[in-house]
Design an enzyme around this catalytic site. Structure first.
Site, mmCIF file in Angstrom:
data_model
loop_
_atom_site.group_PDB
_atom_site.id
_atom_site.type_symbol
_atom_site.label_atom_id
_atom_site.label_comp_id
_atom_site.label_asym_id
_atom_site.label_seq_id
_atom_site.Cartn_x
_atom_site.Cartn_y
_atom_site.Cartn_z
ATOM 1 N N ILE A 56 0.905 -1.145 0.000
ATOM 2 C CA ILE A 56 0.000 0.000 0.000
ATOM 3 C C ILE A 56 0.944 1.195 0.000
ATOM 4 O O ILE A 56 1.610 1.469 0.988
ATOM 5 C CB ILE A 56 -0.920 0.023 1.242
ATOM 6 C CG1 ILE A 56 -1.739 -1.263 1.359
ATOM 7 C CG2 ILE A 56 -1.806 1.259 1.220
ATOM 8 C CD1 ILE A 56 -2.839 -1.444 0.332
ATOM 9 N N PRO A 57 1.068 1.890 -1.131
ATOM 10 C CA PRO A 57 2.199 2.797 -1.389
ATOM 11 C C PRO A 57 2.164 4.145 -0.670
ATOM 12 O O PRO A 57 1.992 5.196 -1.294
ATOM 13 C CB PRO A 57 2.129 2.978 -2.902
ATOM 14 C CG PRO A 57 0.678 2.864 -3.222
ATOM 15 C CD PRO A 57 0.157 1.818 -2.270
ATOM 16 N N CYS A 58 2.382 4.133 0.640
ATOM 17 C CA CYS A 58 2.435 5.396 1.381
ATOM 18 C C CYS A 58 3.614 6.257 0.924
ATOM 19 O O CYS A 58 3.611 7.470 1.131
ATOM 20 C CB CYS A 58 2.469 5.166 2.886
ATOM 21 S SG CYS A 58 3.806 4.127 3.481
ATOM 22 N N HIS A 59 4.583 5.643 0.263
ATOM 23 C CA HIS A 59 5.719 6.412 -0.235
ATOM 24 C C HIS A 59 5.312 7.386 -1.334
ATOM 25 O O HIS A 59 6.039 8.310 -1.640
ATOM 26 C CB HIS A 59 6.831 5.480 -0.741
ATOM 27 C CG HIS A 59 6.454 4.628 -1.904
ATOM 28 N ND1 HIS A 59 5.745 3.438 -1.749
ATOM 29 C CD2 HIS A 59 6.662 4.772 -3.235
ATOM 30 C CE1 HIS A 59 5.556 2.895 -2.940
ATOM 31 N NE2 HIS A 59 6.100 3.683 -3.856
ATOM 32 N N ARG A 60 4.121 7.231 -1.890
ATOM 33 C CA ARG A 60 3.652 8.113 -2.963
ATOM 34 C C ARG A 60 2.950 9.358 -2.451
ATOM 35 O O ARG A 60 2.297 10.056 -3.208
ATOM 36 C CB ARG A 60 2.740 7.347 -3.914
ATOM 37 C CG ARG A 60 3.480 6.284 -4.683
ATOM 38 C CD ARG A 60 2.630 5.645 -5.755
ATOM 39 N NE ARG A 60 3.364 4.536 -6.341
ATOM 40 C CZ ARG A 60 2.800 3.388 -6.693
ATOM 41 N NH1 ARG A 60 1.498 3.203 -6.568
ATOM 42 N NH2 ARG A 60 3.538 2.421 -7.202
#
Length: 120
Positions: A56-60
């Site tokens: 779940i791409p929280c880095h985005r």
């Protein structure tokens, strides 16, 4: 989402929005909070505790200033495991570039095309 990880209804909504962000694009805490009718700090809190990172791409998600980290501070201790260095590495692998101070170089990479109807 896995039943092994307990998350709140709000976190589920935040994580569902994250999954809408295309690879190679980023959004801001402010854009996410606007879509959720929430606050950037609440979004940041949900991202900080993301047990599904980096799937779940929280880095985005970055600060609206273009700074990669959102809040400068204890990045090494976040529960999601996504510190500033790993976040930058993941984003640069997707073609998103930052200057030497951690600021987004090309603001055309920002994305806010959330479909909030998919959250219901």
């Amino acid at each position: 989402m896995s039943k092994a990880h307990k998350v709140t209804e709000y976190q589920e909504r935040v994580y569902a929005l994250l999954q809408q962000i295309p690879e190679g694009r980023i959004t801001t805490y402010a854009a996410m909070s606007k879509a959720l009718n929430s606050s950037p700090r609440a979004v940041g809190g949900a991202l900080r505790n993301n047990p599904f990172a980096p799937d779940i791409p929280c880095h985005r998600c970055i600060a609206s200033t273009g700074f990669i980290g959102g809040f400068k501070g204890d990045w090494e201790k976040v529960p999601s495991g996504q510190n500033q260095e790993s976040k930058r590495k993941l984003l640069e692998g997707e073609g998103v570039r930052f200057d030497g101070n951690g600021y987004l170089i090309d603001r055309k990479m920002l994305w806010d095309g959330f479909d909030v109807k998919k959250l219901r």
